[in-house]
Design a protein around this motif. Structure first.
Motif, short mmCIF file in Angstrom:
data_model
loop_
_atom_site.label_atom_id
_atom_site.label_comp_id
_atom_site.label_asym_id
_atom_site.label_seq_id
_atom_site.Cartn_x
_atom_site.Cartn_y
_atom_site.Cartn_z
N UNK A 152 -62.71 24.65 29.59
CA UNK A 152 -61.75 25.51 30.29
C UNK A 152 -61.51 26.85 29.62
N UNK A 153 -61.58 26.92 28.30
CA UNK A 153 -61.30 28.17 27.61
C UNK A 153 -62.32 29.26 27.93
N UNK A 154 -63.51 28.84 28.40
CA UNK A 154 -64.56 29.83 28.68
C UNK A 154 -64.92 29.90 30.17
N UNK A 155 -64.16 29.22 31.03
CA UNK A 155 -64.45 29.25 32.46
C UNK A 155 -64.56 30.68 32.98
N UNK A 156 -63.63 31.54 32.56
CA UNK A 156 -63.57 32.90 33.10
C UNK A 156 -64.63 33.83 32.50
N UNK A 157 -65.37 33.32 31.51
CA UNK A 157 -66.37 34.18 30.86
C UNK A 157 -67.75 34.06 31.49
N UNK A 158 -67.88 33.18 32.51
CA UNK A 158 -69.19 33.01 33.15
C UNK A 158 -69.09 33.33 34.63
N UNK A 159 -70.22 33.69 35.20
CA UNK A 159 -70.30 33.99 36.63
C UNK A 159 -71.45 33.19 37.22
N UNK A 160 -71.23 32.66 38.41
CA UNK A 160 -72.30 31.97 39.13
C UNK A 160 -72.88 32.95 40.14
N UNK A 161 -74.19 32.98 40.20
CA UNK A 161 -74.87 33.84 41.15
C UNK A 161 -75.05 33.04 42.43
N UNK A 162 -74.12 33.29 43.38
CA UNK A 162 -73.93 32.42 44.54
C UNK A 162 -75.15 32.17 45.38
N UNK A 163 -76.06 33.12 45.45
CA UNK A 163 -77.23 32.93 46.29
C UNK A 163 -78.17 31.86 45.73
N UNK A 164 -77.93 31.46 44.48
CA UNK A 164 -78.78 30.43 43.88
C UNK A 164 -77.96 29.21 43.46
N UNK A 165 -77.01 28.82 44.32
CA UNK A 165 -76.27 27.58 44.14
C UNK A 165 -76.94 26.54 45.03
N UNK A 166 -77.63 25.59 44.41
CA UNK A 166 -78.43 24.63 45.15
C UNK A 166 -77.69 23.30 45.23
#
Length: 218
Positions: A152-166
């Motif tokens: 949880x402490x690093x949740x906001x430090x990452x981004x998901x690139x939505x077009x490649x959510x499989x």
């Protein structure tokens, strides 16, 4: 998540379950199942080649694989695997396992360019992304496990690139020499019952990390 789901399904089907906990890569798991070291693999993808020696249950949950980066890298959210390869970005990805024919081809190209760093499991993959310096610009990884190890402490430090959510179906993979079609029918029936009464979905929701639930609901 998968261990509890498998236990629930197999118990409902009338099986006795014995667990063996060994750290293995995906490729080693497949070899060990084929060699008879164990009989059931959880969270498996159904492929024609694997059907030569294994049965597959009906899907018991949805597996989510995502393309992630650190926000500070400033990569666009719409970035795809194809674009990332074309731009020469470094990818941290699975050492083995089936992620579709298209990714198999891209992985070979990344490796040929010496821009691919393999991880044996998602925990190690998260370490590689957050290493200083990072071993890659992006990581392709099981999203549930990735968020678990990011914490949880690093949740906001990452981004998901939505077009490649499989989002793909996850199955139980059963060695043909260990079970017969009657066993498979009992397991499929158990999955059907447990999905109909909502127990499998509740278990999936219980384990799924909060940010991933939010992404899937968008």
């Amino acid at each position: 998540m998968d261990a509890d789901m498998a236990r629930l399904i197999l118990t409902e089907a009338g099986c006795e379950v014995e667990w063996h906990l060994w750290p293995m890569t995906g490729a080693r798991i497949i070899r060990s199942l084929k060699d008879g070291e164990f009989d059931v693999m959880i969270r498996a993808s159904d492929t024609e080649k694997r059907r030569e020696y294994a049965y597959f249950s009906r899907p018991y949950r949805q597996e989510v694989v995502g393309l992630f980066s650190q926000k500070r890298a400033g990569l666009p959210s719409a970035l795809t695997l194809d674009k990332a390869l074309a731009e020469g970005l470094r990818l941290i990805g699975p050492a083995s396992g089936w992620y579709g024919e298209h990714f198999q081809q891209l992985r070979s190209k990344w490796r040929a360019l010496n821009l691919y760093t393999s991880y044996p499991d998602a925990a190690k993959g998260a370490e590689l992304l957050f290493a200083n310096p990072s071993r890659g610009d992006l990581i392709l990884v099981d999203a549930d496990i990735f968020f678990h190890f990011v914490g949880p402490a690093r949740y906001e430090s990452v981004i998901v690139h939505g077009s490649d959510l499989f989002v793909t179906p996850a199955h139980l993979m059963l060695r043909k020499e260990a079970v017969d079609e009657e066993d498979l029918q009992a397991i499929d029936q158990a999955i059907q019952v447990l999905r109909r009464d909502g127990r499998l979905q509740e278990m999936e929701k219980h384990y799924r990390p909060r940010p991933l639930l939010q992404i899937l609901q968008e």
